[in-house]
Scaffold this motif. Structure first.
Motif, short mmCIF file in Angstrom:
data_model
loop_
_atom_site.label_atom_id
_atom_site.label_comp_id
_atom_site.label_asym_id
_atom_site.label_seq_id
_atom_site.Cartn_x
_atom_site.Cartn_y
_atom_site.Cartn_z
N LYS A 1 -19.65 -84.35 42.55
CA LYS A 1 -20.80 -84.03 41.93
C LYS A 1 -21.44 -82.88 42.18
CE LYS A 1 -20.46 -88.34 40.00
NZ LYS A 1 -19.99 -88.37 38.70
N LEU A 2 -22.30 -82.64 41.58
CA LEU A 2 -23.17 -81.22 41.91
C LEU A 2 -24.08 -81.02 43.06
CD1 LEU A 2 -24.14 -78.55 41.03
CD2 LEU A 2 -26.05 -79.43 39.95
N LEU A 3 -24.55 -82.48 43.58
CA LEU A 3 -25.14 -82.53 44.71
C LEU A 3 -24.12 -82.23 46.04
CD1 LEU A 3 -27.93 -82.89 46.20
CD2 LEU A 3 -27.33 -85.37 46.22
N ALA A 4 -23.08 -82.88 46.03
CA ALA A 4 -22.06 -82.75 47.15
C ALA A 4 -21.63 -81.30 46.94
CB ALA A 4 -20.97 -83.77 46.91
N SER A 5 -21.23 -80.75 46.01
CA SER A 5 -20.57 -79.48 45.76
C SER A 5 -21.76 -78.61 46.35
CB SER A 5 -20.50 -79.11 44.52
OG SER A 5 -19.44 -79.88 43.84
N SER A 6 -22.96 -78.65 46.28
CA SER A 6 -23.93 -77.73 46.58
C SER A 6 -24.11 -77.74 48.08
CB SER A 6 -25.27 -77.94 45.81
OG SER A 6 -25.26 -77.47 44.54
N LEU A 7 -24.08 -78.99 48.50
CA LEU A 7 -24.22 -79.09 50.01
C LEU A 7 -22.86 -78.54 50.76
CD1 LEU A 7 -25.51 -80.78 52.24
CD2 LEU A 7 -23.93 -82.63 51.89
N ILE A 8 -21.76 -78.76 50.17
CA ILE A 8 -20.60 -78.03 50.58
C ILE A 8 -20.60 -76.57 50.77
CG2 ILE A 8 -18.10 -77.81 50.36
CD1 ILE A 8 -17.86 -80.35 49.27
N VAL A 9 -21.01 -75.99 49.76
CA VAL A 9 -21.17 -74.47 49.55
C VAL A 9 -22.33 -74.19 50.74
CG1 VAL A 9 -21.96 -72.68 48.24
CG2 VAL A 9 -20.47 -74.33 47.24
N ASP A 10 -23.41 -74.51 50.68
CA ASP A 10 -24.54 -74.06 51.60
C ASP A 10 -24.08 -74.65 53.02
OD1 ASP A 10 -26.11 -73.62 49.68
OD2 ASP A 10 -26.90 -75.39 49.44
N ASN A 11 -23.48 -75.43 53.45
CA ASN A 11 -22.97 -75.82 54.72
C ASN A 11 -21.76 -74.85 55.14
OD1 ASN A 11 -24.69 -77.78 54.73
ND2 ASN A 11 -23.13 -79.57 54.80
N ALA A 12 -21.09 -74.37 54.40
CA ALA A 12 -19.82 -73.30 54.63
C ALA A 12 -20.57 -72.17 55.06
CB ALA A 12 -18.88 -73.18 53.54
N LEU A 13 -21.49 -71.82 53.95
CA LEU A 13 -22.24 -70.58 54.26
C LEU A 13 -22.95 -70.66 55.64
CD1 LEU A 13 -23.38 -69.76 50.83
CD2 LEU A 13 -21.44 -68.74 51.79
N ALA A 14 -23.70 -71.65 55.92
CA ALA A 14 -24.30 -71.89 57.36
C ALA A 14 -23.51 -71.84 58.23
CB ALA A 14 -25.12 -73.04 57.25
N TYR A 15 -22.15 -72.33 58.17
CA TYR A 15 -21.22 -72.11 59.36
C TYR A 15 -20.84 -70.93 59.68
CZ TYR A 15 -16.63 -73.15 61.77
OH TYR A 15 -15.85 -73.21 62.63
N ALA A 16 -20.70 -70.30 58.55
CA ALA A 16 -20.13 -68.55 58.50
C ALA A 16 -21.11 -67.93 59.08
CB ALA A 16 -19.95 -68.03 57.22
N ARG A 17 -22.50 -68.23 58.89
CA ARG A 17 -23.63 -67.48 59.65
C ARG A 17 -23.60 -67.86 61.19
NH1 ARG A 17 -22.46 -64.13 58.49
NH2 ARG A 17 -21.50 -64.59 56.73
N SER A 18 -23.50 -69.07 61.49
CA SER A 18 -23.42 -69.45 62.80
C SER A 18 -22.31 -68.97 63.71
CB SER A 18 -23.52 -70.92 63.02
OG SER A 18 -22.42 -71.65 62.70
N HIS A 19 -21.37 -68.57 63.04
CA HIS A 19 -20.33 -68.04 63.74
C HIS A 19 -20.16 -66.39 63.51
CE1 HIS A 19 -19.07 -72.20 63.87
NE2 HIS A 19 -18.51 -71.74 64.89
N LYS A 20 -21.04 -65.79 62.87
CA LYS A 20 -21.07 -64.51 62.76
C LYS A 20 -19.77 -63.77 61.90
CE LYS A 20 -23.97 -63.50 66.79
NZ LYS A 20 -25.02 -64.73 66.38
#
Length: 144
Positions: A3-22
């Protein structure tokens, strides 16, 4: 189907992970089980072809029914087969790590996620963490 909500959460969490690991700027795409793009984001500084690469990783995982880590391993051993797949898919399959199947708790394929921008291993790590943080199962495939 994802669903859209889960998809958006996955994208946002992947980007947050990338930022937290520089990590380098990423592009992340989530496709539903039909192969349609549900969510896609490209960070500032992510280069021009990253959306197509991220979608190609996810699309390849869906099309072949395995995460792209498995496809990468197979492509090394069977280059003629993967040349044929590339032709049949119009070049849409990107057989390198970073395309991960999204599974329900019953192991039903809901969709796939692809990321591009850093190393293939880091792209994959971001989306595996993001899928799992959404309470779903990530299947990146195996090296053979």
């Amino acid at each position: 189907m994802i669903k859209l909500l889960a998809s958006s959460l996955i994208v946002d969490n992947a980007l947050a992970y990338a930022r937290s690991h520089k990590l380098a700027p990423l592009t992340v795409a989530v496709l539903d089980a039909r192969g349609c793009t549900i969510a896609l984001k490209a960070e500032d500084g992510s280069s021009l072809l990253r959306p197509e690469i991220a979608q190609g990783k996810a699309w390849g995982a869906l099309g072949m029914g395995v995460g792209t880590r498995s496809l990468a391993s197979r492509a090394e051993k069977l280059p003629a087969f993967f040349n044929t797949l590339a032709a049949l898919s119009g070049g849409r399959i990107v057989p390198v790590p970073g395309g991960v199947l999204i599974l329900s708790s019953e192991r039903e394929v809901l969709g796939a996620c692809g990321a591009s921008g850093d190393t293939a291993d880091n792209d994959e790590a971001c989306i595996v963490a993001a899928i799992e943080s959404a309470g779903l199962i990530a299947d990146p495939g195996k090296s053979h």
